[in-house]
Motif scaffolding. Structure first.
Motif, PDB file in Angstrom:
ATOM      1  N   GLU A 126      41.181  36.428  34.693  1.00 51.27           N
ATOM      2  CA  GLU A 126      41.151  35.235  35.534  1.00 51.27           C
ATOM      3  C   GLU A 126      40.567  34.007  34.831  1.00 51.27           C
ATOM      4  O   GLU A 126      40.553  32.913  35.400  1.00 51.27           O
ATOM      5  CB  GLU A 126      40.379  35.506  36.841  1.00 51.27           C
ATOM      6  CG  GLU A 126      38.933  35.925  36.637  1.00 51.27           C
ATOM      7  CD  GLU A 126      38.770  37.426  36.643  1.00 51.27           C
ATOM      8  OE1 GLU A 126      37.722  37.905  37.129  1.00 51.27           O
ATOM      9  OE2 GLU A 126      39.674  38.122  36.158  1.00 51.27           O
ATOM     10  N   ASP A 127      40.080  34.157  33.589  1.00 50.23           N
ATOM     11  CA  ASP A 127      39.519  33.020  32.859  1.00 50.23           C
ATOM     12  C   ASP A 127      40.604  32.042  32.429  1.00 50.23           C
ATOM     13  O   ASP A 127      41.740  32.426  32.136  1.00 50.23           O
ATOM     14  CB  ASP A 127      38.756  33.506  31.623  1.00 50.23           C
ATOM     15  CG  ASP A 127      37.455  34.200  31.962  1.00 50.23           C
ATOM     16  OD1 ASP A 127      36.916  33.941  33.065  1.00 50.23           O
ATOM     17  OD2 ASP A 127      36.978  35.009  31.148  1.00 50.23           O
ATOM     18  N   GLU A 128      40.222  30.786  32.361  1.00 47.44           N
ATOM     19  CA  GLU A 128      41.118  29.733  31.883  1.00 47.44           C
ATOM     20  C   GLU A 128      40.793  29.482  30.408  1.00 47.44           C
ATOM     21  O   GLU A 128      39.650  29.148  30.068  1.00 47.44           O
ATOM     22  CB  GLU A 128      40.918  28.462  32.699  1.00 47.44           C
ATOM     23  CG  GLU A 128      41.905  27.367  32.377  1.00 47.44           C
ATOM     24  CD  GLU A 128      42.014  26.338  33.490  1.00 47.44           C
ATOM     25  OE1 GLU A 128      42.966  25.552  33.463  1.00 47.44           O
ATOM     26  OE2 GLU A 128      41.148  26.336  34.377  1.00 47.44           O
ATOM     27  N   LEU A 129      41.771  29.646  29.539  1.00 45.73           N
ATOM     28  CA  LEU A 129      41.545  29.603  28.100  1.00 45.73           C
ATOM     29  C   LEU A 129      42.103  28.323  27.490  1.00 45.73           C
ATOM     30  O   LEU A 129      43.222  27.918  27.805  1.00 45.73           O
ATOM     31  CB  LEU A 129      42.183  30.825  27.435  1.00 45.73           C
ATOM     32  CG  LEU A 129      41.839  32.184  28.058  1.00 45.73           C
ATOM     33  CD1 LEU A 129      42.538  33.299  27.305  1.00 45.73           C
ATOM     34  CD2 LEU A 129      40.333  32.402  28.101  1.00 45.73           C
ATOM     35  N   VAL A 130      41.329  27.715  26.603  1.00 42.93           N
ATOM     36  CA  VAL A 130      41.783  26.532  25.867  1.00 42.93           C
ATOM     37  C   VAL A 130      41.700  26.864  24.384  1.00 42.93           C
ATOM     38  O   VAL A 130      40.615  27.050  23.837  1.00 42.93           O
ATOM     39  CB  VAL A 130      40.935  25.286  26.187  1.00 42.93           C
ATOM     40  CG1 VAL A 130      41.465  24.081  25.411  1.00 42.93           C
ATOM     41  CG2 VAL A 130      40.952  24.997  27.681  1.00 42.93           C
ATOM     42  N   HIS A 154      48.855  36.069  30.184  1.00 41.78           N
ATOM     43  CA  HIS A 154      47.579  35.516  30.648  1.00 41.78           C
ATOM     44  C   HIS A 154      47.895  34.300  31.525  1.00 41.78           C
ATOM     45  O   HIS A 154      48.628  33.406  31.102  1.00 41.78           O
ATOM     46  CB  HIS A 154      46.672  35.125  29.483  1.00 41.78           C
ATOM     47  CG  HIS A 154      45.268  34.854  29.933  1.00 41.78           C
ATOM     48  ND1 HIS A 154      44.316  35.842  30.035  1.00 41.78           N
ATOM     49  CD2 HIS A 154      44.681  33.710  30.371  1.00 41.78           C
ATOM     50  CE1 HIS A 154      43.187  35.321  30.494  1.00 41.78           C
ATOM     51  NE2 HIS A 154      43.389  34.028  30.710  1.00 41.78           N
ATOM     52  N   PRO A 155      47.325  34.228  32.721  1.00 43.72           N
ATOM     53  CA  PRO A 155      47.764  33.233  33.710  1.00 43.72           C
ATOM     54  C   PRO A 155      47.550  31.773  33.339  1.00 43.72           C
ATOM     55  O   PRO A 155      48.415  30.945  33.588  1.00 43.72           O
ATOM     56  CB  PRO A 155      46.939  33.589  34.957  1.00 43.72           C
ATOM     57  CG  PRO A 155      46.533  35.004  34.766  1.00 43.72           C
ATOM     58  CD  PRO A 155      46.351  35.169  33.291  1.00 43.72           C
ATOM     59  N   ARG A 156      46.391  31.444  32.759  1.00 45.71           N
ATOM     60  CA  ARG A 156      46.083  30.022  32.524  1.00 45.71           C
ATOM     61  C   ARG A 156      45.656  29.832  31.071  1.00 45.71           C
ATOM     62  O   ARG A 156      44.559  30.222  30.674  1.00 45.71           O
ATOM     63  CB  ARG A 156      44.996  29.540  33.484  1.00 45.71           C
ATOM     64  CG  ARG A 156      45.461  29.544  34.949  1.00 45.71           C
ATOM     65  CD  ARG A 156      44.373  29.110  35.905  1.00 45.71           C
ATOM     66  NE  ARG A 156      44.000  27.713  35.748  1.00 45.71           N
ATOM     67  CZ  ARG A 156      44.642  26.695  36.337  1.00 45.71           C
ATOM     68  NH1 ARG A 156      45.706  26.930  37.087  1.00 45.71           N
ATOM     69  NH2 ARG A 156      44.223  25.459  36.168  1.00 45.71           N
ATOM     70  N   VAL A 157      46.555  29.214  30.301  1.00 41.67           N
ATOM     71  CA  VAL A 157      46.322  28.982  28.874  1.00 41.67           C
ATOM     72  C   VAL A 157      46.665  27.530  28.557  1.00 41.67           C
ATOM     73  O   VAL A 157      47.638  26.985  29.080  1.00 41.67           O
ATOM     74  CB  VAL A 157      47.191  29.909  28.000  1.00 41.67           C
ATOM     75  CG1 VAL A 157      46.874  29.708  26.521  1.00 41.67           C
ATOM     76  CG2 VAL A 157      46.997  31.364  28.395  1.00 41.67           C
TER      77      VAL A 157
END
Length: 339
Positions: A126-130, A154-157
């Motif tokens: 669930e983490d948002e990765l940059v 992965h949901p949020r990249v």
């Protein structure tokens, strides 16, 4: 990319996609675009910094530093990461997170290897990765790592544009030995085959190029003009240079600002693609030396909304696999005079 299925908090309780979206909204997630600026990331980190206490979704910087094997200064990504990085960043090593059964460099890993790597990074689903690159190169290998994370769902990249600007703008950095993240439980993902092209299909495309009735697939090659033409050597000793039949040369440096090494604005990127004679209505495959900078072209296509995302794929093995596997008599290696 759409979120699918259920995710698990640190407590082990399942949470639905709807709950995950609500949690992100409650915690002030502001990263709505795929490419984010240093100030956007800095603000997001202030609101959602990784902690060892909370099990809520976090914004986690991922350093993807990598250099070509013939780098004149012999630099290594992990060394650069240790010298200077975004606070709380983790290091993703594309030379280690790979398919260990392949003889070609950093091919996509198995789903199990990917999940293990993410767990060791202390990342949760669930983490948002940059993902970001080195200060020296601006944008280079980060798009590959971000693309890999998308392949495994992965949901949020996001991709940072870029660490060079982050440093120039005086935003906080860490130096010295990095923290050792707490290992998480990252679920074994599925593999989105629709984003990837493999050798067998590429070989068929190469043989079919120019034939009547063949599908008009556009191949975009991110290598330098000299390597694409066959007039300059490849960075890997003994590897022939040249290009796949019908491929179009789109050198990475043309997509970046010459000073800041940031990705050019969407309208400028669109004009570059149009100047290459590309048709946004036709399928596209990106390629390069080993599948790293091919993802920079994919990043530029995505940011400029050029073409349908469903019709864009990346050739994982890229030129290293191609030139190693096709025979000298196949006619599948072209040079400037043999387009």
């Amino acid at each position: 990319m759409a979120l699918r299925g259920l995710f698990t908090r640190g407590s082990g309780r399942p949470i639905s996609v709807q709950s995950l979206h609500k949690t992100m909204q409650r915690r002030g997630y502001a990263l709505s675009s795929y490419v984010v600026t240093p100030n956007e990331l800095n603000d997001a980190l202030k609101k959602n910094a990784p902690t060892t206490i909370s099990s809520d979704p976090r914004v986690v910087p991922i350093c993807a530093a990598w250099f070509l094997p013939n780098d004149p200064q012999g630099r290594k990504g992990i060394e650069i990461f240790k010298k200077k990085r975004i606070p709380s960043a983790r290091f993703f090593d594309i030379d280690a997170v790979k398919d260990y059964e392949s003889k070609y460099p950093h091919m996509l890993p198995t789903c199990e290897v990917f999940a293990e790597a993410m767990a060791k990074l202390g990342v949760r689903k669930e983490d948002e990765l940059v993902v970001y690159d080195t200060e020296e190169l601006g944008i280079f290998s980060a798009p590959r790592v971000a693309w890999t994370m998308r392949v495994y769902g992965h949901p949020r990249v996001h991709v940072l544009n870029n660490f060079k600007l982050w440093v120039q703008e005086g935003l906080p950095v860490e130096e010295g030995p990095p923290m050792v993240p707490n290992i998480t439980t990252y679920p074994i993902p599925s593999y989105n085959t629709d984003m990837v092209v493999k050798y067998a299909e590429m070989k068929t495309i190469g043989y079919d190029h120019g034939k009547e009735g063949a599908e008009e697939i556009q191949i975009l090659d991110a290598r330098s003009k000299g390597r694409w033409e066959g007039s300059e050597p490849e960075p890997r000793p003994g590897l022939k240079s040249g290009h796949i039949p019908g491929s179009i040369n789109v050198p990475v440096y043309e997509l970046l600002d010459p000073e800041t090494k940031t990705l050019l604005p969407p309208e400028e990127l669109k004009k570059i693609f149009e100047s290459k004679g590309l048709d946004p209505k036709k399928p596209m495959i990106t390629s390069c030396g080993t599948g790293v900078t091919a993802a920079v072209i994919e990043l530029a296509l995505k940011e400029s909304k050029f073409g349908s995302e469903d019709d864009r794929r990346l050739y994982d093995g890229s030129w290293t696999e191609w030139a190693s596997r096709v025979s000298d008599t196949s006619g599948l290696i072209k040079t400037k005079t043999g387009v």
